[in-house]
Design an enzyme around this catalytic site. Sequence first.
Site, PDB file in Angstrom:
ATOM      1  N   ASN A 151      12.248   5.825  -3.272  1.00 56.09           N
ATOM      2  CA  ASN A 151      13.027   5.213  -4.342  1.00 56.09           C
ATOM      3  C   ASN A 151      13.258   3.718  -4.147  1.00 56.09           C
ATOM      4  O   ASN A 151      13.559   3.003  -5.099  1.00 56.09           O
ATOM      5  CB  ASN A 151      14.385   5.914  -4.487  1.00 56.09           C
ATOM      6  N   SER A 199      15.321  15.223 -10.891  1.00 53.35           N
ATOM      7  CA  SER A 199      16.570  14.893 -11.575  1.00 53.35           C
ATOM      8  C   SER A 199      16.266  14.304 -12.942  1.00 53.35           C
ATOM      9  O   SER A 199      15.393  13.447 -13.078  1.00 53.35           O
ATOM     10  CB  SER A 199      17.373  13.885 -10.744  1.00 53.35           C
ATOM     11  N   HIS A 201      18.041  12.315 -14.994  1.00 53.89           N
ATOM     12  CA  HIS A 201      18.455  10.966 -15.398  1.00 53.89           C
ATOM     13  C   HIS A 201      17.495   9.875 -14.921  1.00 53.89           C
ATOM     14  O   HIS A 201      17.642   8.715 -15.299  1.00 53.89           O
ATOM     15  CB  HIS A 201      19.888  10.675 -14.940  1.00 53.89           C
ATOM     16  N   CYS A 325      25.932  -0.314  -1.942  1.00 57.58           N
ATOM     17  CA  CYS A 325      26.890  -1.416  -1.868  1.00 57.58           C
ATOM     18  C   CYS A 325      28.229  -0.841  -1.441  1.00 57.58           C
ATOM     19  O   CYS A 325      28.781   0.038  -2.108  1.00 57.58           O
ATOM     20  CB  CYS A 325      27.008  -2.110  -3.215  1.00 57.58           C
TER      21      CYS A 325
END
Length: 386
Positions: A151, A199, A201, A325
Amino acid sequence: MEMIYVDHAATSPLHPEVLDAMLPYFQTHFGNPSSIHQIGRQARQAIDQARRTIARALRINEQTLIFTSGGTEADNMAILGYSLEHEAKGKHIITSKIEHHAVLHACEELEKRGFEVTYLPVDETGRVKLNDVQEALRDDTILVTLMFGNNEVGTIQPIQEIGALLKEHQAVFHTDAVQACGMVELNLSELSVDMLSISAHKINGPKGIGLLYVRDGLKLKPMLFGGEQERKRRAGTENVAAVVGFAKAMELVVHSISERQSKYQQFARTLIDTWTEEDVHFQVNGHQHERLPHVLNISFPGMNVESLLMNLDLAGIAASSGSACTAGSIEPSHVLVAMFGQDHERIQSSVRFSFGLGNTQEQIERIAVETAKIVKRLGQQEEFIN
């Protein structure tokens, strides 16, 4: 100012046709699929049809699909569900250092329960070596879990070759294909895997829905307890609207893979060619050929990734570092650390551009020019400070 979104690897916008397919199942066909009255049966029929649609796209038996709440649950179900059900056969698992945290943290949980996990290294392109997999295999290895396409840097693993290697071994093979689905063809009738996670989305479907493919005959320990949904494999009232949207999204992406591959490869060439012409110093992270077409991870030497992303955002460009983050500071990417080492310069200067629905050639050209301006400006500021 138009905001240009090039962070599709994080999540993707809902396709309008997906939304249209979902809407009736929020109000008109709102029934519980386990109810026996007409309204319930309408919902059940929608799920059954959606499962058939997805199974047809993946070229598998529809009974091998388990709907989940997303890729994380699918990964957890595969890793925990299989390992805990079959620990009598052995307690050794093989994975890699560049997996998604849904895999890494599931493996860490198993370590707390007495399992042993081997975390394979990768080379500087982000690929696992076949020989390392072979050498890591033991008589008590019961599961190998390696992602299809990364990813963060887009590198594709030698999945078919690894699957072939495991044919004569008791270990089953799971792959996280969340990022790969819709970008490369997934023909599960020919792919040598036993379990595979997806997935919705990431393919312009809704959030909160995913699936786990489980080869027929493979038994998993359930992770949820309640009703008998999903053939007693995953309890809980089904998210009917999301399942319907997932199927529509899958239907749309499988019929446009070649077209989108060409488009995203052209986008990447535009960025690279422009930066080369603008004399911007950069390096491409990940494998040059075995890669997902929509992910382009670039290191701009001398740049601070946090400053770079902030300036891109101010210029109307939504990109990503590809890493988490935390508390306002960007943590080093575990993927880049595995590829280059803990203190390598690329870890602090890499940005991920990921393409998808809605992106145009004109937008990419603007990104290329604006990024070049920002990198040059930040470079000049750094020289001035020093």
